[in-house]
Design an enzyme around this catalytic site. Structure first.
Site, mmCIF file in Angstrom:
data_model
loop_
_atom_site.group_PDB
_atom_site.id
_atom_site.type_symbol
_atom_site.label_atom_id
_atom_site.label_comp_id
_atom_site.label_asym_id
_atom_site.label_seq_id
_atom_site.Cartn_x
_atom_site.Cartn_y
_atom_site.Cartn_z
ATOM 1 N N GLU A 14 -12.478 39.625 1.008
ATOM 2 C CA GLU A 14 -11.674 41.053 0.579
ATOM 3 C C GLU A 14 -11.940 41.858 1.667
ATOM 4 O OE1 GLU A 14 -12.087 41.126 -4.294
ATOM 5 O OE2 GLU A 14 -13.618 41.620 -3.064
ATOM 6 N N GLY A 80 -7.489 41.419 -11.894
ATOM 7 C CA GLY A 80 -7.016 40.705 -13.115
ATOM 8 C C GLY A 80 -5.926 41.538 -13.824
ATOM 9 N N MET A 176 -14.586 44.402 -10.986
ATOM 10 C CA MET A 176 -15.840 44.258 -11.299
ATOM 11 C C MET A 176 -16.755 45.458 -10.313
ATOM 12 S SD MET A 176 -16.612 40.320 -11.526
ATOM 13 C CE MET A 176 -18.430 40.626 -12.004
ATOM 14 N N GLU A 177 -16.131 46.296 -9.535
ATOM 15 C CA GLU A 177 -16.702 47.290 -8.909
ATOM 16 C C GLU A 177 -15.974 48.844 -9.047
ATOM 17 O OE1 GLU A 177 -15.505 44.297 -7.474
ATOM 18 O OE2 GLU A 177 -17.284 43.298 -7.652
ATOM 19 N N ASP A 200 -4.758 37.495 -10.795
ATOM 20 C CA ASP A 200 -4.736 36.437 -11.798
ATOM 21 C C ASP A 200 -4.400 37.444 -13.213
ATOM 22 O OD1 ASP A 200 -7.301 37.327 -13.517
ATOM 23 O OD2 ASP A 200 -7.844 37.112 -11.301
HETATM 24 N N1 ADE Z 1 -11.351 40.167 -10.033
HETATM 25 C C1 ADE Z 1 -10.262 39.512 -10.109
HETATM 26 N N2 ADE Z 1 -9.759 39.024 -10.987
HETATM 27 C C2 ADE Z 1 -10.697 39.428 -11.961
HETATM 28 C C3 ADE Z 1 -11.007 39.126 -13.267
HETATM 29 N N3 ADE Z 1 -10.163 38.462 -14.237
HETATM 30 N N4 ADE Z 1 -11.907 39.731 -14.144
HETATM 31 C C4 ADE Z 1 -12.930 40.505 -13.435
HETATM 32 N N5 ADE Z 1 -12.752 40.744 -11.918
HETATM 33 C C5 ADE Z 1 -11.671 40.247 -11.528
#
Ligand code: ADE
Length: 235
Positions: A14, A80, A176-177, A200
């Site tokens: 990243e 995501g 997540m951040e 995703d």
């Molecule tokens: N970063 C990229 N895809 C993610 C997901 N499905 N859940 C959490 N962090 C992500």
């Protein structure tokens, strides 16, 4: 006042493309994180890989502010999709961020309420509008959405977990951040922005899609181009 832009990515992939284009003049290793100080697109920057999750992101953000004097923070990476409007390869510009796994509701607060009365941490309005404009100009074929980003310490890869976040918090994407960066910036009065490319669908296909998007698609390349252009404009 001279701007110093702190750029945080959770994973090496990243930040690697940004580091490759930057002129790095010094590096410092603190708390297992390598802070690269230099310039990118004419702007003073400090680029760092925080590691995954909210604790890493929080430590990293506070160090950028107090040790490196960052005046603005950009958190970049993948996410995501939550909203059905959002598809793989789209780019999300945060207007605000929430922590979907923060829950003190048994004690009477709202889910996600971290600071009294506050669930969502608002991103800097000037950064949001610059980012929307610059990304649209740089990547005219890519869909850009602005809105809420939901963060938590889980890679979301089950439909039930995804649906829970959507029903409790709404939002365009999960990662997540971002909301940890947002919390630390808010507490320090530092303007921030989170930028995410959708890798995703945050369901059972997420693991496979994520690995494909991050390592093999052109999304990462294009996304880095837009981030560099934004740094040039705001720096
Ligand atoms: N970063 C990229 N895809 C993610 C997901 N499905 N859940 C959490 N962090 C992500």
């Amino acid at each position: 006042m001279k701007r110093i832009i702190g750029i945080i990515g959770a994973m090496e992939e990243e930040v690697a493309k940004l580091i490759a284009q930057a002129d790095i003049t010094a590096t410092e290793n603190i708390a297992g994180m390598v802070f690269r100080v230099g310039s990118l697109g004419g702007a003073d920057v400090v680029i760092v890989r925080s590691g995954m999750g909210k604790v890493n992101a929080g430590i990293c953000t506070q160090l950028l502010v107090t040790r490196f004097g960052a005046t603005h923070i950009i958190n970049t990476g993948f996410a995501g999709a939550l909203s059905p409007e959002v598809a793989l390869g789209n780019i999300i510009v945060s207007t605000e961020a929430v922590q979907h796994d923060f829950d003190v509701s048994p004690l009477g607060s709202r889910k996600g309420e971290i600071i009294a009365g506050m669930v969502a941490f608002p991103a800097d309005k000037e950064l949001v509008s610059s980012a929307c404009r610059v990304i649209a100009e740089t990547l005219p074929d890519v869909s850009v959405h602005s809105g809420r980003i939901c963060s938590g310490d889980q890679f979301i890869s089950e439909k039930a977990a995804k649906e829970r976040i959507i029903s409790e918090f709404g939002g365009l994407c999960c990662e997540m951040e971002g909301a940890a960066v947002a919390q630390v910036c808010t507490l320090n009065n530092v303007p921030f922005l989170i930028l995410r490319a959708i890798s995703d669908s945050a369901d059972e296909s997420a693991g496979e899609d994520f690995n494909f998007s991050v390592f093999q698609s052109t999304v990462a390349e294009e996304f880095a181009k837009a981030v560099v252009r934004l740094i040039e404009v705001i720096g």
